[in-house]
Design a protein around this motif. Structure first.
Motif, PDB file in Angstrom:
ATOM      1  N   ARG A  48       3.794  11.433   0.762  1.00 56.74           N
ATOM      2  CA  ARG A  48       4.686  10.273   0.844  1.00 56.74           C
ATOM      3  C   ARG A  48       5.689  10.451   1.975  1.00 56.74           C
ATOM      4  O   ARG A  48       5.896   9.575   2.801  1.00 56.74           O
ATOM      5  CB  ARG A  48       5.406  10.093  -0.491  1.00 56.74           C
ATOM      6  CG  ARG A  48       6.135   8.784  -0.622  1.00 56.74           C
ATOM      7  CD  ARG A  48       6.923   8.730  -1.929  1.00 56.74           C
ATOM      8  NE  ARG A  48       7.941   7.688  -1.873  1.00 56.74           N
ATOM      9  CZ  ARG A  48       7.736   6.442  -2.231  1.00 56.74           C
ATOM     10  NH1 ARG A  48       6.553   6.078  -2.669  1.00 56.74           N
ATOM     11  NH2 ARG A  48       8.700   5.534  -2.134  1.00 56.74           N
ATOM     12  N   GLU A  49       6.293  11.621   2.021  1.00 56.04           N
ATOM     13  CA  GLU A  49       7.246  11.932   3.089  1.00 56.04           C
ATOM     14  C   GLU A  49       6.573  11.874   4.451  1.00 56.04           C
ATOM     15  O   GLU A  49       7.137  11.351   5.415  1.00 56.04           O
ATOM     16  CB  GLU A  49       7.837  13.332   2.874  1.00 56.04           C
ATOM     17  CG  GLU A  49       8.948  13.400   1.835  1.00 56.04           C
ATOM     18  CD  GLU A  49      10.123  12.499   2.206  1.00 56.04           C
ATOM     19  OE1 GLU A  49      10.643  12.628   3.329  1.00 56.04           O
ATOM     20  OE2 GLU A  49      10.515  11.659   1.366  1.00 56.04           O
ATOM     21  N   ARG A  50       5.348  12.398   4.492  1.00 54.36           N
ATOM     22  CA  ARG A  50       4.637  12.421   5.763  1.00 54.36           C
ATOM     23  C   ARG A  50       4.359  10.995   6.250  1.00 54.36           C
ATOM     24  O   ARG A  50       4.505  10.692   7.424  1.00 54.36           O
ATOM     25  CB  ARG A  50       3.324  13.198   5.591  1.00 54.36           C
ATOM     26  CG  ARG A  50       2.844  13.861   6.849  1.00 54.36           C
ATOM     27  CD  ARG A  50       1.889  15.033   6.548  1.00 54.36           C
ATOM     28  NE  ARG A  50       1.314  14.989   5.212  1.00 54.36           N
ATOM     29  CZ  ARG A  50       0.013  14.825   4.958  1.00 54.36           C
ATOM     30  NH1 ARG A  50      -0.832  14.680   5.937  1.00 54.36           N
ATOM     31  NH2 ARG A  50      -0.431  14.849   3.718  1.00 54.36           N
ATOM     32  N   VAL A  51       3.988  10.137   5.318  1.00 54.10           N
ATOM     33  CA  VAL A  51       3.708   8.741   5.692  1.00 54.10           C
ATOM     34  C   VAL A  51       4.992   8.055   6.171  1.00 54.10           C
ATOM     35  O   VAL A  51       4.994   7.352   7.184  1.00 54.10           O
ATOM     36  CB  VAL A  51       3.094   7.974   4.505  1.00 54.10           C
ATOM     37  CG1 VAL A  51       2.991   6.488   4.823  1.00 54.10           C
ATOM     38  CG2 VAL A  51       1.726   8.538   4.160  1.00 54.10           C
ATOM     39  N   ILE A  52       6.082   8.278   5.456  1.00 56.61           N
ATOM     40  CA  ILE A  52       7.352   7.672   5.862  1.00 56.61           C
ATOM     41  C   ILE A  52       7.756   8.157   7.250  1.00 56.61           C
ATOM     42  O   ILE A  52       8.184   7.378   8.104  1.00 56.61           O
ATOM     43  CB  ILE A  52       8.455   7.995   4.834  1.00 56.61           C
ATOM     44  CG1 ILE A  52       8.186   7.262   3.511  1.00 56.61           C
ATOM     45  CG2 ILE A  52       9.830   7.612   5.374  1.00 56.61           C
ATOM     46  CD1 ILE A  52       9.173   7.595   2.416  1.00 56.61           C
TER      47      ILE A  52
ATOM     48  N   THR B 280      -2.336   2.122  11.984  1.00 55.57           N
ATOM     49  CA  THR B 280      -1.697   3.061  12.915  1.00 55.57           C
ATOM     50  C   THR B 280      -0.913   4.125  12.159  1.00 55.57           C
ATOM     51  O   THR B 280      -1.031   5.324  12.447  1.00 55.57           O
ATOM     52  CB  THR B 280      -0.744   2.296  13.852  1.00 55.57           C
ATOM     53  OG1 THR B 280      -1.453   1.200  14.430  1.00 55.57           O
ATOM     54  CG2 THR B 280      -0.230   3.208  14.946  1.00 55.57           C
ATOM     55  N   VAL B 281      -0.120   3.682  11.198  1.00 61.65           N
ATOM     56  CA  VAL B 281       0.703   4.611  10.428  1.00 61.65           C
ATOM     57  C   VAL B 281      -0.169   5.612   9.699  1.00 61.65           C
ATOM     58  O   VAL B 281       0.082   6.822   9.741  1.00 61.65           O
ATOM     59  CB  VAL B 281       1.586   3.846   9.429  1.00 61.65           C
ATOM     60  CG1 VAL B 281       2.295   4.816   8.501  1.00 61.65           C
ATOM     61  CG2 VAL B 281       2.588   2.988  10.169  1.00 61.65           C
ATOM     62  N   ALA B 282      -1.218   5.108   9.048  1.00 60.29           N
ATOM     63  CA  ALA B 282      -2.092   5.989   8.271  1.00 60.29           C
ATOM     64  C   ALA B 282      -2.708   7.052   9.170  1.00 60.29           C
ATOM     65  O   ALA B 282      -2.713   8.238   8.827  1.00 60.29           O
ATOM     66  CB  ALA B 282      -3.185   5.164   7.589  1.00 60.29           C
ATOM     67  N   LYS B 283      -3.200   6.635  10.328  1.00 58.13           N
ATOM     68  CA  LYS B 283      -3.799   7.605  11.238  1.00 58.13           C
ATOM     69  C   LYS B 283      -2.768   8.625  11.705  1.00 58.13           C
ATOM     70  O   LYS B 283      -3.045   9.822  11.766  1.00 58.13           O
ATOM     71  CB  LYS B 283      -4.409   6.878  12.441  1.00 58.13           C
ATOM     72  CG  LYS B 283      -5.850   6.465  12.205  1.00 58.13           C
ATOM     73  CD  LYS B 283      -6.352   5.518  13.283  1.00 58.13           C
ATOM     74  CE  LYS B 283      -7.711   4.933  12.877  1.00 58.13           C
ATOM     75  NZ  LYS B 283      -7.987   3.649  13.546  1.00 58.13           N
ATOM     76  N   ALA B 284      -1.575   8.145  12.017  1.00 59.15           N
ATOM     77  CA  ALA B 284      -0.525   9.051  12.482  1.00 59.15           C
ATOM     78  C   ALA B 284      -0.141  10.051  11.399  1.00 59.15           C
ATOM     79  O   ALA B 284       0.283  11.166  11.695  1.00 59.15           O
ATOM     80  CB  ALA B 284       0.697   8.244  12.927  1.00 59.15           C
TER      81      ALA B 284
ATOM     82  N   LEU C 236      -5.654   3.335   2.576  1.00 63.01           N
ATOM     83  CA  LEU C 236      -5.529   3.059   1.147  1.00 63.01           C
ATOM     84  C   LEU C 236      -4.521   3.977   0.483  1.00 63.01           C
ATOM     85  O   LEU C 236      -3.934   3.632  -0.542  1.00 63.01           O
ATOM     86  CB  LEU C 236      -6.881   3.183   0.472  1.00 63.01           C
ATOM     87  CG  LEU C 236      -7.618   1.846   0.482  1.00 63.01           C
ATOM     88  CD1 LEU C 236      -9.092   2.064   0.626  1.00 63.01           C
ATOM     89  CD2 LEU C 236      -7.288   1.041  -0.726  1.00 63.01           C
ATOM     90  N   THR C 237      -4.345   5.145   1.021  1.00 60.43           N
ATOM     91  CA  THR C 237      -3.314   6.042   0.490  1.00 60.43           C
ATOM     92  C   THR C 237      -1.935   5.406   0.647  1.00 60.43           C
ATOM     93  O   THR C 237      -1.079   5.512  -0.228  1.00 60.43           O
ATOM     94  CB  THR C 237      -3.351   7.390   1.230  1.00 60.43           C
ATOM     95  OG1 THR C 237      -4.636   7.964   1.071  1.00 60.43           O
ATOM     96  CG2 THR C 237      -2.303   8.329   0.680  1.00 60.43           C
ATOM     97  N   VAL C 238      -1.735   4.734   1.773  1.00 67.64           N
ATOM     98  CA  VAL C 238      -0.465   4.029   1.980  1.00 67.64           C
ATOM     99  C   VAL C 238      -0.275   2.977   0.895  1.00 67.64           C
ATOM    100  O   VAL C 238       0.811   2.846   0.318  1.00 67.64           O
ATOM    101  CB  VAL C 238      -0.432   3.381   3.375  1.00 67.64           C
ATOM    102  CG1 VAL C 238       0.885   2.650   3.591  1.00 67.64           C
ATOM    103  CG2 VAL C 238      -0.644   4.425   4.451  1.00 67.64           C
TER     104      VAL C 238
END
Lengths: 205, 205
Positions: free
Chosen positions: B19-23, B43-47, B53-55
DNA sequence: AAATTAGATATACATGATGTATAGTCAATC
DNA sequence: GATTGACTATACATCATGTATATCTAATTT
């Protein structure tokens, strides 16, 4: 072989009329929709009674349409009164008048709010609107030069210009419009702009 | 039959970390992208090194992710210093300090600008951000109540509160930031806020 | 050790938007 | 009567959000 071409009065008149109709439908859609997100070329085309491709033929892109709408609003927004205001003998009265004119402009057509929203998603459109706004900054600067006492530093003048520029912007108007009529917002802003002149007119007299 | 369920320290810790990594990836994407339009969950998910779907699993929607990013920024934005500022003996010094704190907040992470842009396209997200901002208005109102002389009318107080609320908003900060450092903007805004107090502290002394 | 569960993945699909391409329609003009 | 300009019809490519379903894997529970 050379294609023979011609200008057709009837055709271009009809084209101009559909163009007007599309712009009208677009600004109506902007006014009635609750967000710029709902503003699609499909909706506009249907509201204008034309095909989506006609919109592309006339305006090239979504951005082109938005620019055309803004220009149309600006044409009927009363900004021509600025010339008279700038010509006033008393520059402070001119500033009051300027605030009044822009309050009228921002409130005349609620589509301007949605157009400012469009700045967020379209950087190039944002640039176009910014250029339009720079004229206001120049107007403010001209007035400030007349108001400031001679000893006022260039930096103080620039600060005041930018501050009054911001006070007369659409976001400021919108922020103060919650629970206020146009005239009330105008009063608040006139007071604020006069107060902002403080540093330029020296220690309190 | 009842499904047996359990809380897993290792699992939820891992989940919190992703979660932190996605934020983090989201705010980085917001910072680096030149427009909110480029901000896609893909873009966010790849980064972040996860699936799109995890997002959705973590934040429910694009809006949910944006809210999480804002909350993260607010947590590290230094707004906790407001408590000390409000407790200052001199309310005008407190106002100066408040302006300073918010200038720091608006400038600390450039993602806040993009988040404000997102207000334009997502009305519900805009509502969330507006609620967060209302705390600032209450803070301003508390200070104004201490600063205003007793004879100041409720309307004059409200006008001043709303004006200073607007002066300490992000759009105002952004408007004045063209060609100015954070500290310079802060100075301009402090001066403007002091000037805005004028009507509340009576005729010039 | 075996069954179960939470979190993440893989894949597919529905929807709606912008923008492009191509062929066709119809009235105004030459 | 042939041609041209504005508009239409239809199709397609691309990209975004959001939903659905099945699968994988490692942490827990029994």
């Amino acid at each position: 072989m050379l294609p023979r071409s011609y200008v057709s009065p009837a055709r271009s008149a009809a084209a101009a009329e559909t163009r007007e109709r599309v712009i009208e439908a677009a600004s109506r859609t902007l006014r009635e929709g609750e967000s710029i997100a709902r503003f699609s070329l499909d909706t506009v085309a249907k509201a204008a009674g034309v095909t989506r491709l006609t919109v592309y033929n006339q305006f090239g892109s979504r951005r082109g349409l938005l620019e055309a709408v803004f220009d149309e609003i600006a044409r009927h927004g009363g900004l021509h009164q600025l010339a008279d205001a700038m010509a006033m003998a008393d520059p402070r009265a001119a500033l009051d008048r300027m605030v009044e004119i822009f309050c009228g402009f921002w409130s005349r057509d609620s589509a301007v709010g949605r157009l400012h929203d469009a700045m967020a998603t379209d950087p190039e459109f944002a640039e176009v609107l910014r250029e339009r706004n720079e004229r206001r900054r120049h107007g403010v600067a001209a007035l400030i030069d007349r108001i400031a006492r001679r000893s006022a530093s260039p930096q103080a003048r620039k600060d005041t210009v930018d501050l009054i520029f911001t006070l007369t912007s659409y976001p400021t108007f919108a922020s103060l419009s919650a629970g206020r009529s146009r005239d009330e917002v105008c009063r608040v802003l006139q007071t604020a702009c006069r107060a902002a002149l403080g540093p330029l007119i020296g220690p309190r007299t």
